[in-house]
Design a protein around this motif. Structure first.
Motif, mmCIF file in Angstrom:
data_model
loop_
_atom_site.group_PDB
_atom_site.id
_atom_site.type_symbol
_atom_site.label_atom_id
_atom_site.label_comp_id
_atom_site.label_asym_id
_atom_site.label_seq_id
_atom_site.Cartn_x
_atom_site.Cartn_y
_atom_site.Cartn_z
ATOM 1 N N UNK A 20 9.482 -0.801 12.537
ATOM 2 C CA UNK A 20 8.827 0.508 12.526
ATOM 3 C C UNK A 20 9.347 1.403 13.637
ATOM 4 N N UNK A 21 9.669 0.822 14.795
ATOM 5 C CA UNK A 21 10.240 1.607 15.887
ATOM 6 C C UNK A 21 11.589 2.189 15.478
ATOM 7 N N UNK A 22 12.403 1.379 14.819
ATOM 8 C CA UNK A 22 13.709 1.851 14.352
ATOM 9 C C UNK A 22 13.525 2.957 13.322
ATOM 10 N N UNK A 23 12.564 2.792 12.410
ATOM 11 C CA UNK A 23 12.319 3.804 11.382
ATOM 12 C C UNK A 23 11.859 5.114 12.001
ATOM 13 N N UNK A 24 10.975 5.055 12.978
ATOM 14 C CA UNK A 24 10.518 6.280 13.647
ATOM 15 C C UNK A 24 11.695 7.043 14.246
ATOM 16 N N UNK A 25 12.577 6.307 14.924
ATOM 17 C CA UNK A 25 13.735 6.933 15.559
ATOM 18 C C UNK A 25 14.736 7.418 14.507
ATOM 19 N N UNK A 56 20.808 -5.896 9.734
ATOM 20 C CA UNK A 56 19.902 -7.044 9.841
ATOM 21 C C UNK A 56 18.532 -6.683 9.287
ATOM 22 N N UNK A 57 18.059 -5.504 9.651
ATOM 23 C CA UNK A 57 16.715 -5.094 9.238
ATOM 24 C C UNK A 57 16.680 -4.502 7.833
ATOM 25 N N UNK A 58 17.752 -3.784 7.428
ATOM 26 C CA UNK A 58 17.671 -2.989 6.195
ATOM 27 C C UNK A 58 18.760 -3.292 5.168
ATOM 28 N N UNK A 67 13.806 2.679 2.986
ATOM 29 C CA UNK A 67 12.722 2.407 3.938
ATOM 30 C C UNK A 67 12.253 3.698 4.604
ATOM 31 N N UNK A 68 13.198 4.589 4.927
ATOM 32 C CA UNK A 68 12.843 5.876 5.532
ATOM 33 C C UNK A 68 11.992 6.696 4.568
ATOM 34 N N UNK A 69 12.391 6.701 3.284
ATOM 35 C CA UNK A 69 11.627 7.452 2.275
ATOM 36 C C UNK A 69 10.182 6.982 2.234
ATOM 37 N N UNK A 70 9.985 5.673 2.189
ATOM 38 C CA UNK A 70 8.625 5.134 2.173
ATOM 39 C C UNK A 70 7.886 5.421 3.462
ATOM 40 N N UNK A 71 8.604 5.355 4.579
ATOM 41 C CA UNK A 71 8.009 5.583 5.895
ATOM 42 C C UNK A 71 7.512 7.019 6.025
ATOM 43 N N UNK A 72 8.352 7.978 5.610
ATOM 44 C CA UNK A 72 7.981 9.394 5.693
ATOM 45 C C UNK A 72 6.785 9.689 4.798
ATOM 46 N N UNK A 127 18.034 5.351 -7.035
ATOM 47 C CA UNK A 127 18.418 5.192 -5.630
ATOM 48 C C UNK A 127 17.200 4.996 -4.741
ATOM 49 N N UNK A 128 16.160 5.783 -4.985
ATOM 50 C CA UNK A 128 14.900 5.639 -4.250
ATOM 51 C C UNK A 128 13.766 5.482 -5.248
ATOM 52 N N UNK A 129 13.664 4.324 -5.880
ATOM 53 C CA UNK A 129 12.671 4.148 -6.941
ATOM 54 C C UNK A 129 11.246 4.382 -6.455
ATOM 55 N N UNK A 130 10.528 5.188 -7.230
ATOM 56 C CA UNK A 130 9.123 5.435 -6.931
ATOM 57 C C UNK A 130 8.868 6.551 -5.938
ATOM 58 N N UNK A 131 9.928 7.094 -5.304
ATOM 59 C CA UNK A 131 9.688 8.105 -4.272
ATOM 60 C C UNK A 131 9.104 9.383 -4.866
ATOM 61 N N UNK A 132 9.684 9.869 -5.951
ATOM 62 C CA UNK A 132 9.182 11.100 -6.556
ATOM 63 C C UNK A 132 7.760 10.920 -7.086
#
Length: 203
Positions: A20-25, A56-58, A67-72, A127-132
């Motif tokens: 989560x720290x990496x995603x925030x940044x 490693x993480x993504x 992951x960024x799409x879901x995070x935002x 590419x980003x399933x479910x985002x829309x």
């Protein structure tokens, strides 16, 4: 010819909360630089990490973007839900509270990133399933929940409210400072008129 097995992760497991720290940044960097013009290596350098740490993480750049799409989206929904959970969840409280958070330093970049993700997802849904779905239907459901499922025109009002807020965000990105308190008062008044008119028509 058989496919090569997926590479095994090496090294120690990630520290709890590190992802989560990496995603925030990463959200901050991507919001400033854009998605398509930033490579995984460039992003790693901006974050002060190795490319290996990101894979490693993504797994890959698209894995990170997913992951960024879901995070935002999750962050924006949590902000709105938090406002809706207040003791006075009026239309004015929700609109002005959400916009106050949107107007904070760096928020415009996050909105730009959110819209960029939506554009990419519209061109390539896989590419980003479910985002829309989360972006459009998720927000509309949130607004319907606030209005009340029993309202005869909840779906229509939710669609109009979502489209109006999205339009105001685009306007603010184009001309910062255009959306004022008076603008938000007008949005709230339009909502109250439409809701009141709809209810009156059912009497």
């Amino acid at each position: 010819m058989t496919a090569d097995p997926a590479p095994r992760r090496r090294g120690r497991p990630p520290l709890e909360g590190r992802r989560d720290e990496i995603l925030d940044a990463a959200v901050e960097v991507m919001a400033a630089r854009g998605i398509e013009g930033t490579s995984l290596a460039q992003l790693a350098e901006e974050l002060g990490l190795s490319t290996y740490a990101l894979t490693y993480h993504f797994g890959s750049k698209d894995g990170l973007l997913t992951a960024i799409a879901g995070h935002v989206e999750t962050h924006l929904q949590q902000e709105f839900d938090g406002l809706a959970a207040l003791g006075d969840p009026s239309a004015r409280t929700l609109v002005t509270g959400y916009w106050a958070k949107y107007g904070r330093t760096g928020a415009a970049g996050s909105t730009r990133l959110w819209l960029e993700l939506a554009l990419i997802a519209s061109r390539d849904p896989d590419r980003f399933p479910g985002f829309l779905d989360a972006m459009v239907d998720g927000w509309r459901r949130t607004i319907v929940t606030f209005i009340g499922d029993e309202h005869p025109h909840a779906e229509q009002i939710a669609s109009i409210a979502f489209a109006t807020i999205l339009g105001l965000e685009l306007l603010e990105l184009h001309r910062p400072g255009t959306v004022t308190e008076t603008t938000l008062d007008g949005l709230v008044a339009l909502y109250e008129i439409s809701a009141g008119t709809s209810q009156a028509g059912q009497v």
